[in-house]
Design an enzyme around this catalytic site. Structure first.
Site, short mmCIF file in Angstrom:
data_model
loop_
_atom_site.label_atom_id
_atom_site.label_comp_id
_atom_site.label_asym_id
_atom_site.label_seq_id
_atom_site.Cartn_x
_atom_site.Cartn_y
_atom_site.Cartn_z
N CYS A 9 0.87 -1.19 0.00
CA CYS A 9 0.00 0.00 0.00
C CYS A 9 0.90 1.23 0.00
CB CYS A 9 -0.96 -0.02 1.19
SG CYS A 9 -0.16 0.04 2.82
N ASN A 12 2.30 1.43 4.44
CA ASN A 12 2.59 0.16 5.14
C ASN A 12 2.28 0.24 6.64
OD1 ASN A 12 5.46 -2.06 5.71
ND2 ASN A 12 3.37 -2.61 5.19
N CYS A 14 -1.40 0.78 7.43
CA CYS A 14 -2.85 0.49 7.54
C CYS A 14 -3.24 -0.74 6.70
CB CYS A 14 -3.68 1.70 7.12
SG CYS A 14 -3.46 3.15 8.16
N ARG A 15 -3.32 -0.58 5.40
CA ARG A 15 -3.91 -1.64 4.57
C ARG A 15 -3.02 -2.86 4.37
NH1 ARG A 15 -5.04 2.28 -0.25
NH2 ARG A 15 -3.13 3.13 0.68
N SER A 16 -1.78 -2.65 3.94
CA SER A 16 -0.96 -3.84 3.63
C SER A 16 -0.56 -4.65 4.87
CB SER A 16 0.25 -3.49 2.76
OG SER A 16 1.14 -2.63 3.41
N ASP A 126 -7.98 4.00 1.01
CA ASP A 126 -7.04 4.47 2.03
C ASP A 126 -7.83 4.99 3.23
OD1 ASP A 126 -5.20 5.82 3.53
OD2 ASP A 126 -4.26 6.82 1.82
P1 4NP Z 1 -1.75 2.79 4.14
O1 4NP Z 1 -2.40 4.13 4.71
O2 4NP Z 1 -1.20 3.13 2.78
O3 4NP Z 1 -2.90 1.87 4.08
O4 4NP Z 1 -0.67 2.38 5.12
C1 4NP Z 1 -1.72 5.35 4.75
C2 4NP Z 1 -0.86 5.62 5.77
C3 4NP Z 1 -0.22 6.85 5.82
C4 4NP Z 1 -0.46 7.80 4.85
C5 4NP Z 1 -1.32 7.51 3.82
C6 4NP Z 1 -1.95 6.27 3.76
N1 4NP Z 1 0.16 9.05 4.92
O5 4NP Z 1 -0.14 9.91 4.08
O6 4NP Z 1 0.99 9.28 5.81
#
Ligand code: 4NP
Length: 157
Positions: A9, A12, A14-16, A126
């Site tokens: 993602c 790294n 939240c989703r992955s 996201d």
């Molecule tokens: P992820 O979520 O891609 O599912 O881990 C996010 C975590 C942090 C950010 C964006 C998405 N960020 O902009 O910091």
């Protein structure tokens, strides 16, 4: 025959990492942990070394998934040497991965939710800037994708 799977993602956190623990749980329940290697990474570098987002961790914990020990890392071109199947959470992640994919990569690069059997969407949204219910939605989609992915990989093992 073994197969290695990398979930990717943006951050790294939240989703992955959620996909990593949910899929690992399904793989262990199927007794396939010696045959399927699992990891996750982010295309971005902001959260390297950090534990998953607290909102992600508590939503996962409510469904019995433990992810406190995971730490974020950034995906690199070397991952295409190390993994057979590289799965993006959304289309932006997929485009970034396609740009770094080495010409000789002979594995699968695709969207994780293309393996989902119930979801009507093909991207895991996201949840980072959204409300609390976004984290449960992520889990619903990922559980769906994980079950379809496991069935698909069984055919290769
Ligand atoms: P992820 O979520 O891609 O599912 O881990 C996010 C975590 C942090 C950010 C964006 C998405 N960020 O902009 O910091």
């Amino acid at each position: 025959m073994t197969v290695s799977v990398l979930f990717v993602c943006l951050g790294n956190i939240c989703r992955s990492p959620t996909a990593e623990v949910v899929f690992r749980q399904r793989v262990q329940a199927a007794g396939l942990e010696d045959r399927i290697r699992i990891d996750s990474a982010g295309t971005g570098d902001w959260h390297i070394g950090k534990a998953p987002d607290p909102r992600t961790r508590s939503a996962a914990q409510r469904r019995g998934y433990q992810m406190d020990s995971l730490r974020a890392r950034q995906v690199s071109a070397r991952d295409f040497d190390d993994f057979d199947v590289v799965l993006a959470m959304d289309d932006a992640n997929l485009a970034d991965l396609q740009a770094m994919r080495p010409a000789q990569f002979g594995g699968v690069l695709g969207r994780f939710l293309d393996y989902a059997r119930h979801a009507s969407v093909r991207e895991v949204p996201d949840p980072y800037y959204g409300g609390e219910d976004g984290f449960d939605r992520v889990l619903d989609l990922i559980e769906d994708g994980a079950e379809g992915l496991l069935d698909s990989l069984r055919e290769r093992l």
